[in-house]
Design an enzyme around this catalytic site. Structure first.
Site, PDB file in Angstrom:
ATOM      1  N   ASP A 171      -4.064   3.943   2.861  1.00  0.00           N
ATOM      2  CA  ASP A 171      -5.493   3.642   3.049  1.00  0.00           C
ATOM      3  C   ASP A 171      -5.737   2.169   3.393  1.00  0.00           C
ATOM      4  OD1 ASP A 171      -5.045   2.390   0.648  1.00  0.00           O
ATOM      5  OD2 ASP A 171      -6.643   3.419  -0.450  1.00  0.00           O
TER       6      ASP A 171
ATOM      7  N   ASN B 181      -0.318   4.574  -0.119  1.00  0.00           N
ATOM      8  CA  ASN B 181      -0.902   5.833   0.360  1.00  0.00           C
ATOM      9  C   ASN B 181      -1.607   5.729   1.709  1.00  0.00           C
ATOM     10  OD1 ASN B 181      -3.044   4.354  -0.450  1.00  0.00           O
ATOM     11  ND2 ASN B 181      -3.978   5.932  -1.732  1.00  0.00           N
TER      12      ASN B 181
ATOM     13  N   ASP C 112      -1.819  -1.204  -3.791  1.00  0.00           N
ATOM     14  CA  ASP C 112      -2.130  -0.451  -5.006  1.00  0.00           C
ATOM     15  C   ASP C 112      -0.983  -0.517  -6.013  1.00  0.00           C
ATOM     16  OD1 ASP C 112      -0.256   1.484  -3.945  1.00  0.00           O
ATOM     17  OD2 ASP C 112      -1.874   2.124  -2.610  1.00  0.00           O
TER      18      ASP C 112
ATOM     19  N   ASP D 244       0.844  -1.194   0.000  1.00  0.00           N
ATOM     20  CA  ASP D 244       0.000   0.000   0.000  1.00  0.00           C
ATOM     21  C   ASP D 244       0.878   1.243   0.000  1.00  0.00           C
ATOM     22  OD1 ASP D 244      -1.933   1.926   0.386  1.00  0.00           O
ATOM     23  OD2 ASP D 244      -2.088   1.556   2.544  1.00  0.00           O
TER      24      ASP D 244
ATOM     25  N   ASP E  74      -5.007 -10.141 -15.744  1.00  0.00           N
ATOM     26  CA  ASP E  74      -6.056 -11.116 -15.452  1.00  0.00           C
ATOM     27  C   ASP E  74      -7.243 -10.779 -16.342  1.00  0.00           C
ATOM     28  OD1 ASP E  74      -7.517 -13.138 -14.067  1.00  0.00           O
ATOM     29  OD2 ASP E  74      -6.295 -12.722 -12.287  1.00  0.00           O
TER      30      ASP E  74
ATOM     31  N   HIS F 197      -3.945 -17.049  -5.275  1.00  0.00           N
ATOM     32  CA  HIS F 197      -4.858 -16.368  -4.353  1.00  0.00           C
ATOM     33  C   HIS F 197      -6.058 -17.233  -3.995  1.00  0.00           C
ATOM     34  CE1 HIS F 197      -6.579 -16.034  -8.260  1.00  0.00           C
ATOM     35  NE2 HIS F 197      -7.689 -15.498  -7.776  1.00  0.00           N
ATOM     36  N   ASP F 198      -6.183 -18.393  -4.621  1.00  0.00           N
ATOM     37  CA  ASP F 198      -7.306 -19.295  -4.349  1.00  0.00           C
ATOM     38  C   ASP F 198      -6.911 -20.499  -3.504  1.00  0.00           C
ATOM     39  OD1 ASP F 198      -9.033 -17.743  -5.919  1.00  0.00           O
ATOM     40  OD2 ASP F 198      -8.584 -18.872  -7.738  1.00  0.00           O
TER      41      ASP F 198
ATOM     42  N   GLU G 129      -6.959 -20.720 -17.056  1.00  0.00           N
ATOM     43  CA  GLU G 129      -7.275 -21.398 -15.796  1.00  0.00           C
ATOM     44  C   GLU G 129      -8.378 -22.414 -16.058  1.00  0.00           C
ATOM     45  OE1 GLU G 129      -8.790 -20.367 -11.261  1.00  0.00           O
ATOM     46  OE2 GLU G 129      -9.768 -19.453 -12.969  1.00  0.00           O
TER      47      GLU G 129
ATOM     48  N   ASP H 205      -9.203 -16.207 -16.554  1.00  0.00           N
ATOM     49  CA  ASP H 205      -9.991 -16.698 -15.430  1.00  0.00           C
ATOM     50  C   ASP H 205     -11.041 -17.717 -15.885  1.00  0.00           C
ATOM     51  OD1 ASP H 205     -10.551 -16.049 -12.512  1.00  0.00           O
ATOM     52  OD2 ASP H 205     -12.540 -15.702 -13.355  1.00  0.00           O
TER      53      ASP H 205
HETATM   54  C1  GLC Z   1     -11.171 -17.862 -10.560  1.00  0.00           C
HETATM   55  C2  GLC Z   1     -10.436 -16.906  -9.669  1.00  0.00           C
HETATM   56  C3  GLC Z   1     -11.171 -16.807  -8.369  1.00  0.00           C
HETATM   57  C4  GLC Z   1     -12.548 -16.256  -8.649  1.00  0.00           C
HETATM   58  C5  GLC Z   1     -13.275 -17.091  -9.705  1.00  0.00           C
HETATM   59  C6  GLC Z   1     -14.434 -16.359 -10.264  1.00  0.00           C
HETATM   60  O1  GLC Z   1     -11.178 -19.145 -10.084  1.00  0.00           O
HETATM   61  O2  GLC Z   1      -9.117 -17.321  -9.528  1.00  0.00           O
HETATM   62  O3  GLC Z   1     -10.503 -16.020  -7.430  1.00  0.00           O
HETATM   63  O4  GLC Z   1     -13.310 -16.260  -7.471  1.00  0.00           O
HETATM   64  O5  GLC Z   1     -12.462 -17.389 -10.801  1.00  0.00           O
HETATM   65  O6  GLC Z   1     -13.995 -15.271 -11.038  1.00  0.00           O
HETATM   66 CA    CA Z   2      -3.600   2.171  -1.167  1.00  0.00          CA
END
Ligand code: GLC
Ligand code: CA
Length: 549
Positions: A26, A24, A30, A22, A99, A316-317, A242, A200
């Site tokens: 908040d 700034n 970013d 981050d 993405d 992230h999943d 993906e 995605d």
């Molecule tokens: C993909 C993303 C996930 C998201 C899902 C719906 O699996 O990696 O984070 O929730 O698609 O977009």
């Molecule tokens: Ca920020």
């Protein structure tokens, strides 16, 4: 020989912007925060950044619900920041992989706002609408986040399809005008100078809802070929799809170069080795190492010479790998390096998820109030309603919740781990004083430098990027070992997945290239005893007769 594609020697680093840095105060990561850490990514040596969505979004699913494909969310910065970011990456030889979330939009996207107004709205057919059956949804299809995949829309008295959250209506890929809008948008980003796309849940765009077909629909590959032709084809970008529902045959369809679709796929078969068969990710079982090895080997062999795969433990999943299949206590460093060795020793393009390179761990959640992700919260309520025990639900969430990956990046031991000067949008793992990037950079034996070495080996050693994979001792329940071979050179990768010592034998001598323990420069591999989580990569020298090919 045809010149090999550049991304076969690349390592991708995934940034989840909300939690990276981050700038700034908040509390939300970013673009300028990322810019301030480019030196760190340069030090690590990665050459592609997969940027999770930074587009405007109501954040029902943290940015995976996009309301404007052409913009940057004010939370993350401005278009000027984005341009500067792209430019700076270019100067450092780093490519940005955007993405691309085009299975669905946000319900606040102008297309959907129009579409829901009336049945004859020009945008109506950009989405998927059906009449219900006597006051209930058209069929039994379910949302990945729980409940029906159909949501009733008051305005017109019809249901719309959403495979994810009800604020993520599915686009109708049958509609040619809609597809053209997507091509236009992709070309816009290509024009901006991005280096590729991560797509995605691309495996569901060919859905046929009336037949309850979700993944791998009949027109999926037709759409991807059209996309390739109309947008990135022949421009030297990198593309990855993906695909949760892909088998090896699908993997080849996506990634065989002559089919002109995508460069590689991102599939999850290996990540199911601790999931009860036929159940959901929440239904746990202990890691089955044989199953894990089988899954990797199957893909390595099937795609050999035909297609290309991604290699990953984290995103992230997914929960943090060192907590999942390593040991996040006394052997955190050894086991994180062991897992890195296993993965980066294989053929494919490795992906590192932010914080993995310093061995970040799962979060010590203590109750449902600790979870922020829509998937976790929905699962909790769903299972509560089904009568599941609280402890059992919490055990599943602690092990598998996506929130584990989404805690802020741990930069140093100052306030909020150096992630922000303000209040972070989400909890910082309390272990940040021990586990952080600054400490890792100060210790030449850190996990960070081990990753750095693996990344540079892939660039320098053709056998690592291109060598043929062969699984050893498939029946062994404790050791993951395999060879890579190319042009008369052979590398051996051996990894003990457990804290108990394990035996391993290979009739040859090996010159040690990399290991997570101190080793003699040349070792006899005939009867080794591997220490807890011991891992090594050796160049095979003096193989005995019986093991010569
Ligand atoms: C993909 C993303 C996930 C998201 C899902 C719906 O699996 O990696 O984070 O929730 O698609 O977009
Ligand atoms: Ca920020």
């Amino acid at each position: 020989m045809e010149k090999e594609k550049w991304w076969k020697k690349s390592v991708v680093y995934q940034i989840y912007p909300r939690s990276f840095c981050d700038s700034n105060g908040d509390g939300i990561g970013d673009i300028n925060g990322i810019r301030s850490k480019l030196w760190y990514l340069g030090e690590l040596g990665v050459d592609v950044l997969w940027l999770s969505p930074v587009y405007p979004s109501p954040n029902a699913d943290n940015g995976y619900d996009i309301s404007d494909y052409y913009g940057v969310s004010p939370e993350y910065g401005t278009m000027e920041d984005m341009e500067a970011f792209i430019h700076e990456c270019k100067n450092r030889g780093i490519k940005i992989m955007m993405d691309l979330v085009v299975n669905h939009t946000s319900d606040e996207h102008p297309w959907f706002m129009e579409a829901k107004k009336s049945k004859d709205n020009p945008y109506r057919d950009y989405y998927i609408w059906r009449k219900g059956e006597a006051g209930s949804p058209p069929n039994q299809m379910e949302s990945c986040f729980g409940g029906s995949a159909w949501e009733y829309s008051e305005e017109t008295g019809e249901y719309y399809l959403h495979f994810y959250h009800k604020k993520q209506p599915d686009l109708n890929w049958e509609n040619e005008a809609m597809r053209k809008e997507i091509w236009k948008m992709m070309n816009y980003w290509i024009g901006m100078g991005v280096g590729g796309f991560r797509m995605d849940v691309i495996d569901v765009i060919g859905k046929v809802p009336d037949q309850e077909i979700k993944e791998n629909g009949p027109k999926l590959h037709e759409y991807l070929q059209e996309m390739n032709r109309e947008t990135f084809g022949g421009k030297g970008l990198v593309t990855v799809g993906e695909c949760w529902g892909a088998d090896v045959e699908d993997g080849i369809l996506y990634s065989a170069p002559e089919r002109k679709e995508l460069d590689m796929i991102f599939q999850f078969e290996q990540m199911q080795a601790d999931q009860a068969p036929g159940k959901r990710k929440w239904d746990l079982k202990p890691l089955a190492l044989k199953q894990l090895k089988q899954a990797f080997a199957k893909w390595q062999e099937a795609l050999e010479g035909k297609g290309w795969n991604s290699l990953f433990w984290n995103s992230h999943d997914l929960p943090r790998i060192v907590s999942r299949w390593g040991n996040d206590k006394e052997y955190r460093v050894e086991s994180a390096k062991m897992l890195a060795t296993t993965l980066h020793g294989m053929k494919g393009t490795p992906y590192i998820y932010q914080g993995e390179e310093i061995g970040m761990t799962n979060y010590p959640f203590s109750g449902i109030g600790d979870f922020a992700d829509i998937e976790s919260v929905n699962m909790y309520h769903e299972r509560k309603q089904m009568g599941c025990r609280e402890e059992e639900i919490m055990e599943s969430l602690c092990a598998k919740a996506r929130d584990n990956a989404r805690t802020p990046m741990q930069w140093d031991s100052s306030h909020a781990a150096g992630f922000t000067e303000g209040t972070p949008w989400y909890k910082v793992n309390p272990n940040f004083t021990e586990i952080n990037a600054k400490k890792a950079l100060e210790d030449k034996n850190s996990i960070f430098y081990y990753y750095k070495k693996l990344i540079s080996l892939r660039k320098e050693e053709p056998v690592l990027a291109h060598g043929r994979f062969h699984l050893l001792c498939p029946e062994d329940e404790r050791v993951f070992a395999y060879t890579r071979e190319q042009d008369g050179r052979k590398w051996l990768v051996v990894c003990n997945f457990y804290r108990e010592p394990a035996g391993f034998a290979y009739a040859a001598k090996g010159k040690v290239i990399l290991s997570n323990y101190k080793q003699e420069p040349v070792m006899q591999m005939e009867g080794m005893e591997l220490r807890p989580y011991e891992a090594m990569i050796c160049e095979v020298i003096e193989a005995k007769e019986e093991q010569k090919p």
